[in-house]
Design a protein around this motif. Structure first.
Motif, PDB file in Angstrom:
ATOM      1  N   UNK A  33      11.787   8.637  12.950  1.00 29.90           N
ATOM      2  CA  UNK A  33      12.257   9.795  13.709  1.00 29.90           C
ATOM      3  C   UNK A  33      13.573  10.321  13.132  1.00 29.90           C
ATOM      4  N   UNK A  34      14.426   9.432  12.674  1.00 27.64           N
ATOM      5  CA  UNK A  34      15.700   9.848  12.068  1.00 27.64           C
ATOM      6  C   UNK A  34      15.453  10.606  10.764  1.00 27.64           C
ATOM      7  N   UNK A  35      14.484  10.132   9.978  1.00 29.86           N
ATOM      8  CA  UNK A  35      14.135  10.819   8.735  1.00 29.86           C
ATOM      9  C   UNK A  35      13.654  12.236   9.006  1.00 29.86           C
ATOM     10  N   UNK A  36      12.791  12.373  10.003  1.00 26.60           N
ATOM     11  CA  UNK A  36      12.252  13.689  10.341  1.00 26.60           C
ATOM     12  C   UNK A  36      13.355  14.615  10.840  1.00 26.60           C
ATOM     13  N   UNK A  37      14.209  14.095  11.725  1.00 31.53           N
ATOM     14  CA  UNK A  37      15.249  14.931  12.316  1.00 31.53           C
ATOM     15  C   UNK A  37      16.325  15.319  11.310  1.00 31.53           C
ATOM     16  N   UNK A  47      10.571  -4.922  15.410  1.00 37.11           N
ATOM     17  CA  UNK A  47      10.390  -4.232  14.121  1.00 37.11           C
ATOM     18  C   UNK A  47       9.660  -2.897  14.264  1.00 37.11           C
ATOM     19  N   UNK A  48       8.684  -2.822  15.170  1.00 38.00           N
ATOM     20  CA  UNK A  48       7.972  -1.561  15.388  1.00 38.00           C
ATOM     21  C   UNK A  48       8.920  -0.494  15.917  1.00 38.00           C
ATOM     22  N   UNK A  49       9.743  -0.865  16.891  1.00 42.12           N
ATOM     23  CA  UNK A  49      10.686   0.095  17.463  1.00 42.12           C
ATOM     24  C   UNK A  49      11.729   0.521  16.438  1.00 42.12           C
ATOM     25  N   UNK A  64       0.256   3.848  11.759  1.00 43.33           N
ATOM     26  CA  UNK A  64       0.868   5.184  11.718  1.00 43.33           C
ATOM     27  C   UNK A  64       2.267   5.124  11.128  1.00 43.33           C
ATOM     28  N   UNK A  65       2.987   4.034  11.386  1.00 47.86           N
ATOM     29  CA  UNK A  65       4.296   3.859  10.757  1.00 47.86           C
ATOM     30  C   UNK A  65       4.139   3.585   9.264  1.00 47.86           C
ATOM     31  N   UNK A  82      10.056   2.915  14.056  1.00 50.97           N
ATOM     32  CA  UNK A  82       9.830   4.201  14.711  1.00 50.97           C
ATOM     33  C   UNK A  82      11.129   5.000  14.762  1.00 50.97           C
ATOM     34  N   UNK A  83      12.242   4.345  15.105  1.00 50.00           N
ATOM     35  CA  UNK A  83      13.534   5.037  15.160  1.00 50.00           C
ATOM     36  C   UNK A  83      13.927   5.541  13.774  1.00 50.00           C
TER      37      UNK A  83
END
Length: 358
Positions: free
Chosen positions: A256-260, A247-249, A220-221, A252-253
């Motif tokens: 989420x930063x890109x989306x926000x 690396x997964x975390x 999904x990432x 994911x961060x």
């Protein structure tokens, strides 16, 4: 193993927290005026029991509407594995007898569409035995994957699947098909397999479940699916405590930063070149996305697309898939997933956009 005294037990399970169902729902928290129904009771569960002659476990995914009075209506088969004919009819009957505390719209009971449950067909008592020869062949598949012998891995999985009779074995086959697809550069197909197998979590060991969820999160990432990735991460109980989790975390961060931080962002979509019948019901090939915002559009279409289908709590909507057209999902429709269908191998970009307040 003999069949004397064996019967088929039919059980119903909610697909785990938006786990792998292509019909699972998603939206921005706080943006949704609706709440989901809550299962209260399914009359006759477990059961009814029927004689079984083929010694074959399986399941049927059923999509339906929960009415404002908590009853079930409009049940249809959304997918199945090792199930056809009478089993499909039985699954629809089982799901239709369920009773729910209804979902709400702005606090009042309301019809809720696109609810999904998996009906399991299981031997009674459960068949947990796995033939020694199958265990050896599963190990062979792992070795073939490590050596890059993908054709041998695929042929072996075909033979294993022909001998697999219980839910554990079937789940093992699907998880290895997911790994094979990823190794062959088909991450979308791999994710489709994982969406099939993770709802079978009760039939797998805890460490196997967590490994599959980590693989799902990685895909999904890789594919840039922010809502799916966040939900999968929430399902991994020990995320951050194993080697390879950082690396997964971090990814994911970053996602989420890109989306926000952006009013609009693009996600690359692709329809699998080949899709097995148990993944693509009726030959319909779909790429499924759970939007972060409520406006989407398509761009850079390569190949031929057919439809865009929004499956929401409040409505199901279909439109012709074409570039340059924006679709805004009304808040009153609640949580939605968006499916793009078309010719296998087609690719496109989906733009997920937050419009400024009117």
């Amino acid at each position: 193993m003999g069949l004397m005294g064996k019967h088929l037990r039919i059980g119903l399970s909610a697909l785990a927290l938006a786990a792998l169902s292509p019909l699972a729902l998603a939206a921005t928290p706080g943006d949704n005026p609706r709440t989901d129904p809550v299962l209260r009771d399914c009359a006759g569960m477990p059961g009814p029991r029927v004689d079984i002659r083929d010694h074959q476990e399986g399941w049927v995914d059923v999509r339906f509407t929960v009415k404002a009075d908590g009853s079930v209506a409009d049940a249809v088969v959304a997918g199945a594995h090792a199930a056809a004919g009478e089993r499909l009819t039985t699954a629809l009957s089982v799901a239709s007898r369920c009773q729910f505390t209804p979902g709400t719209l702005k606090g009042a009971p309301a019809d809720t569409l696109n609810q999904t449950r998996r009906v399991f067909f299981q031997m009674d008592p459960p068949d947990k035995a796995t033939d020694f020869e199958l265990v050896k062949r599963f190990k062979d598949v792992r070795d073939y994957l490590e050596k890059g012998a993908f054709e041998k891995a695929a042929d072996t999985l075909d033979r294993i699947e022909g001998q697999s009779s219980n839910l554990y074995e079937i789940s093992q086959v699907l998880s290895r098909r997911a790994a094979l697809a990823v190794r062959q550069g088909q991450p979308v197909l791999g994710l489709m397999y994982l969406r099939q197998v993770v709802p079978n979590a009760d039939y797998m060991a805890a460490d196997e479940r967590q490994a599959l969820l980590r693989l799902r999160l990685q895909l999904e990432l890789d594919l840039g699916l922010p809502v799916d990735a966040a939900r999968t991460a929430a399902l991994i109980a020990d995320l951050g405590r194993q080697n390879g989790d950082k690396p997964l975390l971090d990814r994911l961060a970053a996602l989420e930063k890109t989306v926000a931080g952006n009013a609009a962002f693009g996600v690359q979509g692709r329809l699998p070149q080949q899709c097995p019948a148990d993944l693509c019901a009726g030959g319909r090939v779909e790429w499924v996305y759970r939007p972060s915002n409520r406006t989407i559009s398509l761009a850079n279409i390569q190949g031929s697309l057919d439809k865009v289908t929004a499956r929401c709590q409040g409505k199901t909507y279909e439109a012709r898939a074409e570039a340059g057209v924006s679709w805004t999902i009304p808040a009153s429709w609640g949580d939605c997933s968006v499916a793009v269908s078309g010719q296998p191998g087609s690719s496109f970009q989906l733009v997920d956009e937050k419009l400024p307040p009117a």
